[in-house]
Design a protein around this motif. Sequence first.
Motif, PDB file in Angstrom:
ATOM      1  N   PRO A 196       0.591  -1.068  -0.571  1.00 53.23           N
ATOM      2  CA  PRO A 196      -0.278   0.121   0.261  1.00 53.23           C
ATOM      3  C   PRO A 196       0.484   1.083   0.034  1.00 53.23           C
ATOM      4  CG  PRO A 196       0.026  -0.931   2.496  1.00 53.23           C
ATOM      5  CD  PRO A 196       0.572  -1.858   1.526  1.00 53.23           C
ATOM      6  N   PHE A 197       1.993   1.074   0.241  1.00 55.50           N
ATOM      7  CA  PHE A 197       3.102   2.768   0.399  1.00 55.50           C
ATOM      8  C   PHE A 197       4.345   1.617  -0.055  1.00 55.50           C
ATOM      9  CE2 PHE A 197       3.378   0.347   4.311  1.00 55.50           C
ATOM     10  CZ  PHE A 197       4.947  -0.011   4.362  1.00 55.50           C
ATOM     11  N   GLU A 198       5.487   3.011  -0.828  1.00 53.25           N
ATOM     12  CA  GLU A 198       6.444   2.504  -1.254  1.00 53.25           C
ATOM     13  C   GLU A 198       7.675   3.586  -0.875  1.00 53.25           C
ATOM     14  OE1 GLU A 198       6.726   4.352  -5.063  1.00 53.25           O
ATOM     15  OE2 GLU A 198       5.396   2.909  -5.135  1.00 53.25           O
ATOM     16  N   PRO A 199       8.620   3.180  -0.119  1.00 61.81           N
ATOM     17  CA  PRO A 199       9.584   4.064   0.470  1.00 61.81           C
ATOM     18  C   PRO A 199      10.142   4.764  -1.140  1.00 61.81           C
ATOM     19  CG  PRO A 199      10.530   2.038   0.519  1.00 61.81           C
ATOM     20  CD  PRO A 199       9.064   2.364  -0.244  1.00 61.81           C
ATOM     21  N   TYR A 236      -0.133  11.171  -2.371  1.00 60.61           N
ATOM     22  CA  TYR A 236      -0.145  12.107  -1.628  1.00 60.61           C
ATOM     23  C   TYR A 236       1.717  11.449  -1.039  1.00 60.61           C
ATOM     24  CZ  TYR A 236      -4.679  12.453  -1.616  1.00 60.61           C
ATOM     25  OH  TYR A 236      -6.092  12.958  -1.586  1.00 60.61           O
ATOM     26  N   ARG A 237       2.167  12.374  -0.541  1.00 63.91           N
ATOM     27  CA  ARG A 237       3.523  12.287   0.579  1.00 63.91           C
ATOM     28  C   ARG A 237       3.587  12.896   1.220  1.00 63.91           C
ATOM     29  NH1 ARG A 237       8.279  11.303  -2.092  1.00 63.91           N
ATOM     30  NH2 ARG A 237       9.615  12.384  -1.528  1.00 63.91           N
ATOM     31  N   VAL A 238       3.963  11.552   2.279  1.00 65.41           N
ATOM     32  CA  VAL A 238       3.731  11.539   4.501  1.00 65.41           C
ATOM     33  C   VAL A 238       4.986  11.185   4.583  1.00 65.41           C
ATOM     34  CG1 VAL A 238       2.448  10.692   5.787  1.00 65.41           C
ATOM     35  CG2 VAL A 238       1.347  10.516   3.585  1.00 65.41           C
ATOM     36  N   ASP A 239       5.175  11.848   5.129  1.00 62.49           N
ATOM     37  CA  ASP A 239       6.558  12.016   5.941  1.00 62.49           C
ATOM     38  C   ASP A 239       6.180  11.705   7.588  1.00 62.49           C
ATOM     39  OD1 ASP A 239       9.326  12.323   7.150  1.00 62.49           O
ATOM     40  OD2 ASP A 239       9.404  13.834   7.046  1.00 62.49           O
ATOM     41  N   PRO A 240       6.708  10.558   8.148  1.00 58.27           N
ATOM     42  CA  PRO A 240       6.422  10.098   9.537  1.00 58.27           C
ATOM     43  C   PRO A 240       6.733  10.820  10.664  1.00 58.27           C
ATOM     44  CG  PRO A 240       7.198   8.126   8.527  1.00 58.27           C
ATOM     45  CD  PRO A 240       7.029   9.000   7.425  1.00 58.27           C
ATOM     46  N   TYR A 296       6.874   8.263   2.905  1.00 53.32           N
ATOM     47  CA  TYR A 296       6.379   7.475   1.963  1.00 53.32           C
ATOM     48  C   TYR A 296       5.143   8.058   0.880  1.00 53.32           C
ATOM     49  CZ  TYR A 296       8.127   4.846   5.454  1.00 53.32           C
ATOM     50  OH  TYR A 296       8.773   3.887   6.536  1.00 53.32           O
ATOM     51  N   ASN A 297       5.109   7.488  -0.027  1.00 56.56           N
ATOM     52  CA  ASN A 297       4.067   7.873  -1.392  1.00 56.56           C
ATOM     53  C   ASN A 297       3.147   6.997  -1.108  1.00 56.56           C
ATOM     54  OD1 ASN A 297       5.842  10.018  -2.521  1.00 56.56           O
ATOM     55  ND2 ASN A 297       6.635   8.537  -3.892  1.00 56.56           N
ATOM     56  N   LEU A 298       1.747   7.522  -0.643  1.00 57.70           N
ATOM     57  CA  LEU A 298       0.543   6.925  -0.612  1.00 57.70           C
ATOM     58  C   LEU A 298      -0.152   7.268  -2.084  1.00 57.70           C
ATOM     59  CD1 LEU A 298       0.404   7.608   3.380  1.00 57.70           C
ATOM     60  CD2 LEU A 298       0.949   5.988   1.658  1.00 57.70           C
TER      61      LEU A 298
END
Length: 86
Positions: A25-28, A45-49, A36-38
């Motif tokens: 469901p996500f790729e680094p 969407y680009r998400v930074d945890p 992550y690109n979701l």
Amino acid sequence: MKLYYRGLSYEYDPSKVASKKTEQPFEPAPQIGPAYNLMYRGVTYRVDPNSKAAKAPLAPVAYKLSFRGITYFVNKTAQGEVTVVS
């Protein structure tokens, strides 16, 4: 088999679905770091945890309410405390 969803038509072939590999469901995204690109409903969407959410101070809220002809005020503070003034 032809399927319709929200006005769009799709061609469904059960043999293709069974042989399709499941994807993560996500790729680094290695170019910027541990983000992550979701993808959700076709939008990426680009998400930074590791990012911190910005905290905005909440202002106190006051409501003027009326019930059966009686007017009273309700105050709510930023901590969530509620007081009633009749």
